[in-house]
Design an enzyme around this catalytic site. Structure first.
Site, short mmCIF file in Angstrom:
data_model
loop_
_atom_site.label_atom_id
_atom_site.label_comp_id
_atom_site.label_asym_id
_atom_site.label_seq_id
_atom_site.Cartn_x
_atom_site.Cartn_y
_atom_site.Cartn_z
N ASP A 37 10.54 -3.62 -8.98
CA ASP A 37 10.05 -2.73 -7.92
C ASP A 37 11.16 -2.25 -7.00
O ASP A 37 11.02 -1.21 -6.35
CB ASP A 37 8.89 -3.35 -7.13
CG ASP A 37 9.20 -4.71 -6.54
OD1 ASP A 37 10.25 -5.29 -6.87
OD2 ASP A 37 8.38 -5.21 -5.75
C1 LAN Z 1 12.20 -12.09 -3.05
C2 LAN Z 1 12.45 -10.99 -2.12
C3 LAN Z 1 12.01 -9.66 -2.58
C4 LAN Z 1 10.84 -9.71 -3.53
C5 LAN Z 1 10.14 -8.35 -3.71
C6 LAN Z 1 11.07 -7.22 -4.10
C7 LAN Z 1 9.49 -7.95 -2.39
C8 LAN Z 1 9.04 -8.51 -4.75
O1 LAN Z 1 8.27 -7.34 -4.83
C9 LAN Z 1 9.59 -9.03 -6.04
C10 LAN Z 1 10.22 -10.41 -5.84
C11 LAN Z 1 11.34 -10.45 -4.78
C12 LAN Z 1 12.59 -9.85 -5.39
C13 LAN Z 1 11.70 -11.86 -4.32
C14 LAN Z 1 11.61 -13.00 -5.25
C15 LAN Z 1 11.79 -14.41 -4.67
C16 LAN Z 1 12.80 -14.47 -3.53
C17 LAN Z 1 14.15 -14.05 -4.05
C18 LAN Z 1 12.33 -13.47 -2.47
C19 LAN Z 1 10.98 -13.76 -1.87
C20 LAN Z 1 13.33 -13.76 -1.36
C21 LAN Z 1 13.54 -15.29 -1.41
C22 LAN Z 1 12.94 -15.78 -2.74
C23 LAN Z 1 13.78 -16.91 -3.35
C24 LAN Z 1 13.08 -17.45 -4.57
C25 LAN Z 1 13.96 -18.01 -2.29
C26 LAN Z 1 14.59 -19.24 -2.77
C27 LAN Z 1 13.58 -20.21 -3.16
C28 LAN Z 1 13.38 -20.65 -4.40
C29 LAN Z 1 12.05 -21.12 -4.79
C30 LAN Z 1 14.46 -20.65 -5.41
#
Ligand code: LAN
Length: 728
Positions: free
Chosen positions: A460
Site C-alpha cells: 500500500d
Molecule cells: C507498519 C507501519 C506501516 C504499516 C502500513 C503501511 C500502515 C500498513 O498498511 C502495512 C503494514 C505497515 C508497513 C507496518 C507493518 C508493521 C510495522 C512495521 C508497522 C506497524 C510499524 C511498526 C511495525 C513493526 C512490526 C514493529 C516492530 C514489532 C514487531 C512485532 C517486529
C-alpha cells in the site's frame, strides 16, 4: 572489543534522585533525503549557526509564535487554515516528519544492546530517554504497558525498569521503587513473555534454560516447507533471525555487580532458587494475548531435546549459525543498516558486536543508523517504530492537498514541488542484489513506508506513492518528475503481490498457510506468523491501478482489470454481517470502512446501488456520537468489536466521513455535523491538537500517526466540498 564494564551503569550515576534534563531549545532535527536525526547543540555559536526551525519547535512542544488566522466559514477555508499551519512544518527535503512512537518494548532492546556492547550513550540522549520513560510510566502503579495507552504488564515493566537502571537510575530512585513494587505484584520477571526473556537472557539476568528454543538451523529448511522462515511474515522472520543467532550461541553479557544487582531486583524469589526449566512457558496473565497452542508446546518440548543434541553436534549448529549470519549480512546491506524494523535493528547490531567486534564497519554503521530511530518529543526521547513514516505521510498529505484544492493554489506551489520531489527520490530504483536468496519481494519501482534507503516494498505504500505522484503530476503547474516507465515499474511490483484470496497483504504475498499461527511463539501479538490480506492494502492497490490507467490506459491493461475485479471480490468477502470491516493498521473499523467503501465506489457501488456499501455506511452512522464526531478506541483492535473512545476524535471522524462521502451516503446531515465537528476542533492557528493514539499492529500494540490529524482532516474537508460545495 569492549565488554560491558563494571562502571558502565554503576558509576554512571546510580541516581537516587531525578537528573537535570537537557534544554529543549538546543535540539535540532537534521533531514537528508528523508533521513531524520536529532542533534543536541552545546555551544551558543553552534546554535546561532543552526537555528531551530518551526518544525523542530513543534516537535519539541515549544511555543511557536505563529499567527492566528481568520475563523474559517467554509470547509475549504478550514482546510486552507489547516495547511497554512501544517506547511510550516514541512522539512527542507519536502516531507513531514513526526514521532512514530507508541510501542514500549523498543527502547529496551536498544539500550540493553548499548550496555552489552559497551557503547557510550551520548548524555543528551541518555537523559532524554530517562525523561521519556518516567513520563510514560503509568500514573498509578509506576509500571509500563506494551504501548503508551496500555495497562502495566510484566513485559513493559521489567524491560523498562532494566532500561532506566542502565540509563543511570539507582534502585532507590522513587520511580524505581514504585515500578519494582508493581513488577513484584505482577509476580516478577520470571513470567515475562518470550521476547522479554530473550533480552533479559542476553543481558545475563535470565537463564537461557528458561527461554524456549530458537534454533538457527530452521534456516536450513527448504522453501517448499511451510515452516521455512522464508515463508513467515517478514517482520517475524527478521526478528527470529538474529534471535536464533544469539540463542544458538547462548550469548550473554558477563556478570557484573550491576547485573548481579538486577538479578536481585527483578524477581520475587532468590535468582539461584528459580527453577528455569519451568519458566519457558510461564507468561503472566496480564501479558498474554495469544496463548501457545498445544502444538507449539509439543514442538517446544521436542526442540529442547534437539537443543541438547545440537550442543553435542557443533557442525550442525555452526551450519545453522552460518546460515543466519549470511541472512543478517544481506539484511544489513540491503537496508543500509536501517533494517526492516526497530526490534531487528538492535538484534542485528548485537550480532555484529559478537561476530565482527566494535571496530568493524558493520558495528559502526549500526551505531550510526541507530540515530534514525530516535525521536525527540515534548516528553523526552523515544524510539520510533521504523526509521520514520516519511513516504506514507507525504503520500497522504499530497492527495489531501489535491482534493482540498490546495495543490493548484499558487501560494503553495513551492510546498507542492518539494513534496513531489521527495516522493520522486523515495521511489526504489533497484532490486536488492540478493533478493531471492534473502527471501525478498522485488523492490524495483516500489515505494517504501519510510525512506528509499530502508528499501522495503510495501504494497500500500507503493500504491499511495503512485496515487500521490499521479495526483500531483496531474495538477496544472506542477512538473512531471516520475516518468511513465517508472510509474509502470510501480505497477509491475503491485501486480506481483495479489494473493490467491484476491486481497493484498503488506510486504509480500502470503507464503505460508495461516495454520502457522499455531506456532506463534510471541504471546503478546496476534497474526504475526504469515502475511494476511487486508482491506486497507487491497483498496490502496486497487485505487492506484485505477488512477494509473487514466495516465497510461494500455499498459498491461487486461491484467490490471482482472486484478481490480478480484480485489473487489476480496473486499466484499471480508465484510462482516454488521456491515463493518476490521482494520489492521489503524483504529480500526472507521479506518477500514474508509478504504473498503472507496473500493466499492470505484466500480460505482454506492449506498443506493449496492447492499455492501449501504451496510458499510449504516454501520458507520450507527456509531456517530452526539457531538457529530466519531471516537473509536484502540480496544476495537484487541477485541474485534467496535469500542467507543471516551472522546470523539478528529482522525476517526475524518476516516468515517471519507467513507460516507465515497459511498455517496444520501443523507447530508450526519456528514455535515461531522465536518462541523472537525472545524470546531481546529485551533485559531489552523492546527488540530494531538488526541488519542491512531495506529495499531498485530492487534495488540498501538502506534502513533500524528500526521493523520492533518492529512485526513484536510482530505475529508476537501472531499466534502467536492461533493456538497464549499458551504456548511
Ligand atoms: C507498519 C507501519 C506501516 C504499516 C502500513 C503501511 C500502515 C500498513 O498498511 C502495512 C503494514 C505497515 C508497513 C507496518 C507493518 C508493521 C510495522 C512495521 C508497522 C506497524 C510499524 C511498526 C511495525 C513493526 C512490526 C514493529 C516492530 C514489532 C514487531 C512485532 C517486529
Amino acid at each position: 572489543m569492549t565488554v560491558a564494564s563494571e562502571e558502565y551503569a554503576s558509576a554512571k550515576l546510580n541516581l537516587s534522585s531525578t537528573p537535570k534534563f537537557t534544554n529543549l531549545e538546543n535540539w535540532r532535527l537534521k533531514v537528508d533525503e528523508g533521513r531524520q536525526t536529532w542533534h543536541y547543540l552545546v555551544t551558543e555559536e553552534e546554535r546561532l549557526a543552526w537555528p531551530q526551525t518551526i518544525c523542530d519547535r513543534y516537535s519539541l512542544g515549544l511555543p511557536l509564535n505563529v499567527p492566528k488566522l481568520d475563523t474559517p466559514r467554509t470547509p475549504l477555508e478550514s482546510a486552507r487554515n489547516g495547511f497554512e499551519f501544517y506547511r510550516r512544518l514541512q522539512t527542507k527535503d519536502g516531507h513531514w516528519s513526526g514521532e512514530y512512537g507508541g510501542p514500549m518494548f523498543l527502547i529496551p532492546g536498544l539500550i540493553i544492546t548499548y550496555y552489552i556492547t559497551g557503547t557510550p550513550i551520548p548524555d543528551p540522549m541518555r537523559l532524554e530517554l530517562i525523561r521519556y520513560l518516567l513520563n510514560r510510566a503509568e500514573k498509578n502503579d509506576g509500571g509500563w504497558g506494551i504501548h503508551i495507552e496500555g495497562v502495566s504488564t510484566v513485559f513493559g515493566t521489567a524491560l523498562n525498569y532494566v532500561t532506566l537502571r542502565i540509563l543511570g537510575l539507582g534502585p532507590e530512585h522513587p520511580a524505581m521503587i514504585k515500578a519494582r513494587g508493581t513488577l513484584h505484584k505482577l509476580g516478577g520477571a520470571t513470567a515475562i513473555p518470550a521476547w522479554g526473556k530473550f533480552w533479559l537472557a542476553a543481558l545475563g539476568v535470565y537463564e537461557w534454560k528458561g527461554v524456549n528454543p530458537i534454533p538457527p538451523e530452521l534456516w536450513a529448511l527448504p522453501k517448499a516447507l511451510p515452516l521455512c522462515p522464508g515463508n513467515w511474515w517478514v517482520h517475524t522472520r527478521l526478528v527470529y533471525l538474529p534471535m536464533g543467532y544469539i540463542y544458538g550461541r547462548r550469548l550473554s553479557a558477563p556478570l557484573t555487580s550491576f547485573t548481579q544487582s538486577l538479578r536481585k531486583e527483578l524477581y520475587v524469589e532468590p535468582y539461584e532458587s528459580i527453577h528455569w526449566d519451568s519458566q519457558r512457558n510461564n507468561v503472566a496473565k496480564i501479558d498474554l494475548y495469544t496463548p501457545h497452542s498445544k502444538i507449539m508446546d509439543v514442538l517446544n518440548y521436542g526442540l529442547t531435546y534437539y537443543e541438547a543434541l545440537a550442543a553435542k553436534l557443533p557442525l550442525l549448529r555452526n551450519y545453522g549459525l552460518k546460515l543466519t549470519l549470511d541472512q543478517i549480512k544481506m539484511e544489513d546491506e540491503n537496508s543500509s543498516f536501517q533494517t526492516i524494523g526497530p526490534v531487528s535493528k538492535a538484534m542485528n547490531w548485537l550480532v555484529t558486536f559478537y561476530e565482527y567486534g566494535t571496530d568493524s564497519y558493520q558495528f559502526k554503521q549500526h551505531v550510526e543508523k541507530n540515530a534514525d530511530f530516535m525521536w525527540m518529543g515534548p516528553d523526552g526521547m523515544m524510539m520510533n517504530g521504523t526509521n520514520g513514516s516519511q513516504l506514507w505521510d507525504a503520500a497522504f498529505i499530497a492527495q489531501a492537498c489535491v482534493e482540498a484544492k490546495l495543490a493548484d493554489n499558487l501560494k503553495y506551489r513551492e510546498n507542492m514541488i518539494k513534496l513531489l520531489e521527495f516522493i520522486d527520490i523515495t521511489q526504489i530504483r533497484r532490486n536488492p542484489p540478493n533478493w531471492e536468496k534473502s527471501y525478498r519481494q522485488i523492490t524495483l519501482g516500489a515505494w517504501p513506508f519510510s525512506t528509499r534507503e530502508q528499501n522495503y516494498t510495501v504494497s500500500d505504500c507503493t500504491a499511495e506513492g503512485l496515487k500521490a505522484t499521479i495526483a500531483l503530476q496531474s495538477t496544472p503547474g506542477l512538473p512531471t518528475l516520475v516518468d511513465i516507465p517508472r510509474l509502470r515499474q510501480a505497477v509491475d511490483v503491485m501486480l506481483t503481490m495479489q494473493n490467491s484470496d484476491n486481497g493484498f497483504a503488506s510486504y509480500e504475498t502470503i507464503r505460508g498457510p495461516h495454520l502457522l499461527e499455531l506456532l506463534n511463539p510471541a504471546e503478546v501479538f496476534g497474526n504475526i506468523m504469515t502475511e494476511y490480506s487486508y482491506p486497507e492494502c487491497t483498496t490502496a492497490v486497487l485505487m492506484a491501478l485505477r488512477s494509473f490507467i487514466k495516465v497510461d490506459p494500455e499498459y498491461r491493461r487486461a491484467e490490471i482489470d482482472e486484478t481490480c475485479r478480484r480485489s473487489l471480490l476480496y473486499i466484499k468477502k471480508v465484510q462482516h454481517k454488521d456491515g463493518s470491516w476490521y482494520g489492521a493498521w489503524a483504529i480500526c473499523y472507521t479506518y477500514a470502512a474508509m478504504f473498503a467503501l472507496q473500493s466499492l465506489a470505484s466500480v460505482n457501488e454506492y449506498y443506493e446501488t449496492s447492499d455492501h456499501a449501504k451496510r458499510g455506511c449504516d454501520f458507520l452512522v450507527q456509531h456517530q456520537e452526539a457531538d457529530g464526531g466519531w471516537g473509536e478506541s484502540y480496544k476495537s483492535c484487541e477485541l474485534h468489536v467496535y469500542s467507543r473512545n471516551e472522546k470523539s476524535q478528529v482522525v476517526n471522524t475524518a476516516f468515517a466521513l471519507r467513507g460516507l462521502l465515497e459511498a455517496k451516503y444520501p443523507h447530508k446531515e450526519p456528514i455535515r455535523r461531522g465536518i462541523e465537528f472537525i472545524m470546531k476542533r481546529q485551533q485559531a492557528t489552523g492546527e488540530w491538537l494531538q488526541e488519542s493514539i491512531e495506529g495499531v499492529f498485530n492487534k495488540n500494540c498501538m502506534i502513533s500517526y500524528p500526521n493523520y490529524k492533518f492529512s485526513f482532516t484536510i482530505w475529508a474537508l476537501g472531499q466534502y466540498a467536492s461533493v456538497y460545495g464549499d458551504s456548511i
